[in-house]
Design a protein around this motif. Structure first.
Motif, PDB file in Angstrom:
ATOM      1  N   GLU A 118     102.995 -80.276 -25.619  1.00 47.23           N
ATOM      2  CA  GLU A 118     101.586 -80.658 -25.810  1.00 47.23           C
ATOM      3  C   GLU A 118     100.793 -79.519 -26.456  1.00 47.23           C
ATOM      4  O   GLU A 118      99.997 -79.735 -27.376  1.00 47.23           O
ATOM      5  CB  GLU A 118     100.922 -81.028 -24.473  1.00 47.23           C
ATOM      6  N   GLU A 119     101.025 -78.302 -25.964  1.00 44.00           N
ATOM      7  CA  GLU A 119     100.238 -77.165 -26.481  1.00 44.00           C
ATOM      8  C   GLU A 119     100.581 -76.857 -27.931  1.00 44.00           C
ATOM      9  O   GLU A 119      99.738 -76.373 -28.677  1.00 44.00           O
ATOM     10  CB  GLU A 119     100.446 -75.918 -25.608  1.00 44.00           C
ATOM     11  N   ASN A 160      98.433 -78.911 -29.789  1.00 42.11           N
ATOM     12  CA  ASN A 160      97.069 -78.363 -29.719  1.00 42.11           C
ATOM     13  C   ASN A 160      96.884 -77.238 -30.735  1.00 42.11           C
ATOM     14  O   ASN A 160      95.950 -77.249 -31.528  1.00 42.11           O
ATOM     15  CB  ASN A 160      96.778 -77.790 -28.325  1.00 42.11           C
ATOM     16  N   ARG A 181      94.771 -80.124 -32.852  1.00 37.50           N
ATOM     17  CA  ARG A 181      93.936 -80.618 -31.738  1.00 37.50           C
ATOM     18  C   ARG A 181      92.909 -79.558 -31.307  1.00 37.50           C
ATOM     19  O   ARG A 181      91.935 -79.880 -30.649  1.00 37.50           O
ATOM     20  CB  ARG A 181      94.806 -81.043 -30.547  1.00 37.50           C
ATOM     21  N   LYS A 184      85.656 -85.052  -8.701  1.00 38.68           N
ATOM     22  CA  LYS A 184      85.860 -83.818  -9.484  1.00 38.68           C
ATOM     23  C   LYS A 184      85.148 -82.623  -8.855  1.00 38.68           C
ATOM     24  O   LYS A 184      85.694 -81.516  -8.826  1.00 38.68           O
ATOM     25  CB  LYS A 184      85.416 -84.012 -10.932  1.00 38.68           C
ATOM     26  N   THR A 195      95.229 -75.702 -17.413  1.00 34.40           N
ATOM     27  CA  THR A 195      95.121 -77.146 -17.623  1.00 34.40           C
ATOM     28  C   THR A 195      95.812 -77.495 -18.940  1.00 34.40           C
ATOM     29  O   THR A 195      95.134 -77.722 -19.951  1.00 34.40           O
ATOM     30  CB  THR A 195      93.643 -77.606 -17.675  1.00 34.40           C
ATOM     31  N   SER A 248      97.042 -79.414 -21.801  1.00 32.33           N
ATOM     32  CA  SER A 248      96.281 -80.601 -22.184  1.00 32.33           C
ATOM     33  C   SER A 248      96.997 -81.405 -23.275  1.00 32.33           C
ATOM     34  O   SER A 248      97.422 -80.823 -24.265  1.00 32.33           O
ATOM     35  CB  SER A 248      94.909 -80.090 -22.643  1.00 32.33           C
ATOM     36  N   PRO A 249      97.126 -82.728 -23.121  1.00 32.70           N
ATOM     37  CA  PRO A 249      96.792 -83.529 -21.940  1.00 32.70           C
ATOM     38  C   PRO A 249      97.819 -83.351 -20.826  1.00 32.70           C
ATOM     39  O   PRO A 249      98.951 -82.964 -21.077  1.00 32.70           O
ATOM     40  CB  PRO A 249      96.814 -84.954 -22.494  1.00 32.70           C
ATOM     41  N   MET A 250      97.426 -83.675 -19.607  1.00 32.53           N
ATOM     42  CA  MET A 250      98.256 -83.374 -18.436  1.00 32.53           C
ATOM     43  C   MET A 250      98.991 -84.573 -17.872  1.00 32.53           C
ATOM     44  O   MET A 250      99.622 -84.467 -16.824  1.00 32.53           O
ATOM     45  CB  MET A 250      97.376 -82.791 -17.322  1.00 32.53           C
ATOM     46  N   ALA A 251      98.878 -85.705 -18.532  1.00 35.99           N
ATOM     47  CA  ALA A 251      99.444 -86.942 -17.972  1.00 35.99           C
ATOM     48  C   ALA A 251     100.936 -86.808 -17.638  1.00 35.99           C
ATOM     49  O   ALA A 251     101.428 -87.425 -16.692  1.00 35.99           O
ATOM     50  CB  ALA A 251      99.218 -88.089 -18.936  1.00 35.99           C
ATOM     51  N   THR A 296     102.001 -86.461 -13.938  1.00 39.57           N
ATOM     52  CA  THR A 296     102.038 -87.628 -13.052  1.00 39.57           C
ATOM     53  C   THR A 296     103.454 -88.179 -12.983  1.00 39.57           C
ATOM     54  O   THR A 296     104.006 -88.439 -11.913  1.00 39.57           O
ATOM     55  CB  THR A 296     101.081 -88.723 -13.573  1.00 39.57           C
ATOM     56  N   ARG A 319      95.338 -88.413 -10.393  1.00 38.13           N
ATOM     57  CA  ARG A 319      95.321 -87.850 -11.744  1.00 38.13           C
ATOM     58  C   ARG A 319      95.494 -86.342 -11.649  1.00 38.13           C
ATOM     59  O   ARG A 319      94.892 -85.713 -10.771  1.00 38.13           O
ATOM     60  CB  ARG A 319      93.972 -88.106 -12.426  1.00 38.13           C
TER      61      ARG A 319
END
Ligand code: IYR
Length: 229
Positions: free
Chosen positions: A96-97, A100, A105, A155, A180, A182-185, A188, A198
């Motif tokens: 992910e990064e 980014n 991103r 939050k 964090t 990102s995104p962290m999905a 899950t 979440r």
């Protein structure tokens, strides 16, 4: 029933044992707590030195004393120590990064803001550290009959719990990074968490590497932090 317990409209209340302190002791404790917290730094160069799991659990227990909306305590702390799982987290976070940092991103303004930190898409510390704690926010609870139970100020509540978590780790002599990816999905799925949770933040935890460098950041002076009405 003793004097220390009563019912208020049918709800149990206990007498609060507030610890009153002499004025000079209050000043001394305020100063020393500030000095201790001011020595905390987020680090990215970790050692692989082991940390007893009991310390992590104690920090989580401390975090869980946080105030929360309607006392719903809408947080879950997932403790990851298994090397294979840490590698999977590293790989997914770096994927992910990489998008980014190299896939656009992160825009120019953001890139400039991150420049002093010298972060990159590479996150080797996710494999080095003895523990990663992933904090999940519980968006809603599940009643015994399967219906949803509303949580409040989720939050805000989880953010406060994370602050206490970071302070507890620092107080016991451990280092961490509030991270964090990102995104962290992906967390899950990887950690098998249910639909009502979440990912909120991830904390690699351990000791600093023998040589550990951090940006020479300056904290805002009080005059820039306090505002008068
Ligand atoms: N998530 C990226 C980028 C990043 C963003 C912020 I805002 C930071 O304070 C630090 C890093 C990363 O972890 O590298």
């Amino acid at each position: 029933m003793t004097d220390d317990r009563r019912f208020v409209n049918g709800h149990p209340f206990v007498r609060h044992e507030f610890e009153a302190r002499p004025a000079d002791e209050m000043v001394e404790r305020a100063d020393s707590f500030f000095d201790e917290m001011d020595r905390r730094r987020s680090i990215r160069d970790f050692s692989d030195k082991p940390v007893p799991r009991a310390l992590i659990e104690k920090a989580i227990q401390t975090a869980s004393t946080s105030p929360s909306g309607a006392h719903r305590q809408p947080w879950r702390f997932v403790v990851v120590g298994e090397p294979g799982l840490k590698s999977q987290i590293r790989n997914a976070a770096e994927a992910e990064e990489k998008v980014n940092y190299e896939g656009g991103r992160i825009n120019d303004e953001w890139r400039e803001a991150l420049e002093p930190l010298q972060t990159t898409w590479e996150k080797p510390f996710l494999e080095t550290v003895p523990w990663i704690v992933v904090v999940f926010e519980e968006r809603y609870g599940i009643n015994p009959d399967g219906s949803r139970r509303h949580n409040y100020y989720v939050k805000e509540s989880v953010g406060m719990a994370c602050g206490i978590f970071v302070a507890a780790l620092h107080h016991m002599g451990l280092a961490t990074l509030s991270h964090t990816p990102s995104p962290m999905a992906f967390l899950t799925k990887l950690l098998g968490r249910p639909e009502n949770e979440r990912p909120f933040a991830l904390f690699p935890i351990g000791f600093p590497a023998d040589e550990c460098w951090v940006p020479d950041l300056v904290r805002k002076p009080l005059s820039e932090v306090i505002a008068e009405p």
